[in-house]
Structures are given as C-alpha cells and as structure tokens.
Design a protein around this motif. Structure first.
Motif, PDB file in Angstrom:
ATOM      1  N   GLY A 126       0.895  -1.096  -0.167  1.00 20.88           N
ATOM      2  CA  GLY A 126       0.050  -0.078   0.160  1.00 20.88           C
ATOM      3  C   GLY A 126       0.795   1.359  -0.005  1.00 20.88           C
ATOM      4  N   ASN A 127       1.953   1.215   0.723  1.00 21.67           N
ATOM      5  CA  ASN A 127       2.636   2.372   0.664  1.00 21.67           C
ATOM      6  C   ASN A 127       3.486   2.882  -0.720  1.00 21.67           C
ATOM      7  N   LEU A 128       3.776   1.529  -1.289  1.00 18.11           N
ATOM      8  CA  LEU A 128       4.326   1.790  -2.701  1.00 18.11           C
ATOM      9  C   LEU A 128       3.306   2.398  -3.526  1.00 18.11           C
ATOM     10  N   VAL A 129       2.278   1.808  -3.506  1.00 16.70           N
ATOM     11  CA  VAL A 129       1.241   2.342  -4.390  1.00 16.70           C
ATOM     12  C   VAL A 129       0.696   3.767  -4.224  1.00 16.70           C
ATOM     13  N   GLY A 147       1.338   9.490  -5.907  1.00 24.37           N
ATOM     14  CA  GLY A 147       1.875  10.514  -5.744  1.00 24.37           C
ATOM     15  C   GLY A 147       2.660  11.296  -6.699  1.00 24.37           C
ATOM     16  N   LYS A 148       3.205  10.311  -7.485  1.00 21.41           N
ATOM     17  CA  LYS A 148       4.195  10.917  -8.304  1.00 21.41           C
ATOM     18  C   LYS A 148       3.560  10.922  -9.890  1.00 21.41           C
ATOM     19  N   ALA A 149       2.550   9.950  -9.624  1.00 24.34           N
ATOM     20  CA  ALA A 149       1.703   9.896 -11.428  1.00 24.34           C
ATOM     21  C   ALA A 149       0.948  10.979 -11.641  1.00 24.34           C
ATOM     22  N   LYS A 150       0.733  11.159 -13.214  1.00 27.26           N
ATOM     23  CA  LYS A 150      -0.361  12.018 -13.774  1.00 27.26           C
ATOM     24  C   LYS A 150      -1.468  11.034 -14.007  1.00 27.26           C
ATOM     25  N   ILE A 151      -2.489  11.284 -13.445  1.00 25.44           N
ATOM     26  CA  ILE A 151      -3.590  10.524 -13.405  1.00 25.44           C
ATOM     27  C   ILE A 151      -5.063  11.312 -13.732  1.00 25.44           C
ATOM     28  N   THR A 152      -5.528  11.039 -14.895  1.00 27.79           N
ATOM     29  CA  THR A 152      -6.915  11.776 -15.421  1.00 27.79           C
ATOM     30  C   THR A 152      -8.149  10.623 -15.562  1.00 27.79           C
TER      31      THR A 152
END
Length: 285
Positions: free
Chosen positions: A270-273, A278-283
C-alpha cells in the motif's frame, strides 16, 4: 520472448496457474535453476518450449491437482498439456483471435496481473519481514487495542421505526431474549436470544463496538444503533479485561502470526502504491 510463448504464459495466467504461485520454489531449487542454463525441451511449429516453462508448469500443476506418483507418466502428461496449450495459443494468434477487442482487453488485464504480482514478490523479497518487525508491529497493535471485552446480545432489524418499537417494548418490561427470537433478522444469534458471546475490538463493525464501549454493564442501548446490516438494539450483559498474549505466545500461534505478517505485507504494498500515485499524472474521465 516469442509471441507464441507470450500467449502460452497468458494462457496459463488466465487459468489462474502462472501468477498464483510462480515464486514458490524452494530457495535451493530456485538457486540451482538460476545457475543452470535454460534448455529447449520441445519445439512446436518452430516455437521453443523451454525447461523453465516445463518446471514452472509442473510445479503449478502439482499445487493445483497434486503430484503423480509415476514420474514418467507425470512428465508425459505435463508435456502433452503444454504442447496442447501452445498449439491452441498459436491457433488463436494465426486466426487473429488475439486481436478481437474482448480477447485483447483480457490479455492486457492478465499481463497487468502478472506484472503486479511480480512487483509485489520483488518488493517483499527485497524487504523481508523480520521477527523484530513483527514484534514492533505486535506492540503497536497491543497499544491500540481496547483492553476490555464485552458479553453482549443484540436484536437486528431492517427498519428504524421497528427498532424503536422493540426498544419501547423492552422499556415496558418485555424480555430481550424473547424479542430477539421473534424479531431479529440475525437468525443465527436470534435463535439464542440474540446472544453474541464475548466480543472485543475488531470482531464487530465499528458502529456496534463504539456503542458497546459507551454502555454500562447490564444496560440496553438508549437508541437503536445503525450499521450497514440494519438497526441494532444492544444489551451489554458483562465485561472483563481482555487477555492479551505475550509476544512469545503470539508467535507460537501460526494463524495469528500469519495474519499480522499479511497485514504488514499489505501495508508495504500500500505504501508503494501511495508513493506511485503521488508521482503519477492521473486523469479520470
């Protein structure tokens, strides 16, 4: 990796065989295979079937249906099954079944699942959970645990108005256990007069336990308590200190130890996800 071999692996994964257990070789066997060069054990229409493919499938097949005592017979059966799967995978590709939207989407999902499992295995392999880690987590769990357990009964109904009517009957002297037998939709406890026995934190939904903690011994809940299951009328019959095992006793309980280790593994994943999000660009449309 060839297209046909990729299809074979996807075929196995879709059957629930490949991703489920391909990391479960004993350490010495895995090390031995890592040192030995892979070799071709069969060729199907020019496509190579490798020794590693055979060993993985053999191991996973044994996990699913058990080993065959006659090893020569087992070897023949495994080879036949692998060749049949390769032939079917090759036929699917030659007839462009892999390009059909539904199949293509499924293959994409299966490929993702294989990669997800590989990431999880690597994360946990590179960051093993030590006994010191378990002890620290155990102490944290003990610190956060409510130190009292409660002997309770309840009556569960679907409608708030009915719950209030039952509560009014109890206030007028109606027997709690009789109403539980007659009215509760929780038939398992209802047939025993609503008895749930001794409960502690984590055994019931939070709304229920929070209400119990606020009650005195012998009391009935002042108002119905709502949860996802419906409306509860609760009676606390008794209380006692919760017995918490020593760490050594806890470690001797295989199921309890496995549960806390699983929770720790889930936390690491869960911490990795969370970090990746946090670093991803999600739309999302």
């Amino acid at each position: 990796m060839s297209t046909s071999r990729t299809a074979l692996i996807l075929f196995l994964a879709a059957a629930g065989l490949f991703a489920a257990g391909c990391d479960k070789k004993p350490a010495d066997e895995a090390g031995k295979q890592a040192k030995e060069p892979d070799k071709v054990v069969a060729t199907v229409n020019g496509e190579k079937l490798m020794q590693s493919d055979y060993q993985n499938y053999l191991q996973l097949r044994q996990q699913q249906v058990g080993p065959i005592p006659d090893k020569d017979k087992e070897k023949q059966i495994v080879m036949d099954e692998l060749i049949e799967k390769m032939l079917l995978a090759q036929h699917a590709i030659s007839t462009k079944l892999d390009q059909e939207p539904e199949v293509s989407s499924l293959m994409k999902r299966v490929r993702e699942e294989i990669l997800v499992q590989a990431v999880k295995r690597k994360l946990l392999r590179d960051n093993p959970i030590t006994e010191d880690d378990v002890k620290k987590r155990f102490e944290q769990e003990v610190e956060a645990t409510h130190k009292t357990e409660y002997k309770v009964r309840h009556i569960l109904v679907k409608d708030e108005a009915e719950a209030k009517d039952i509560l009014a009957q109890i206030e007028k002297g109606a027997k709690f256990d009789k109403l539980a037998k007659d009215k509760s939709v929780d038939t398992q406890s209802g047939k025993n007069g609503g008895e749930l026995g001794w409960i502690n934190q984590g055994m019931v939904v939070p709304e229920f336990f929070n209400a119990v903690m606020a009650m005195k011994k012998g009391a009935v809940s002042a108002a119905p308590v709502k949860s996802d299951f419906g409306w509860h009328i609760i009676k606390v019959e008794d209380t006692r200190p919760l017995k918490i095992p020593a760490f050594e006793e806890f470690m001797a309980d295989q199921r309890a130890r496995a549960n806390i280790q699983r929770k720790m593994q889930d936390d690491r994943i869960g911490n990795l996800v969370k970090d990746l999000k946090g670093k991803a660009k999600i739309t999302v449309n």
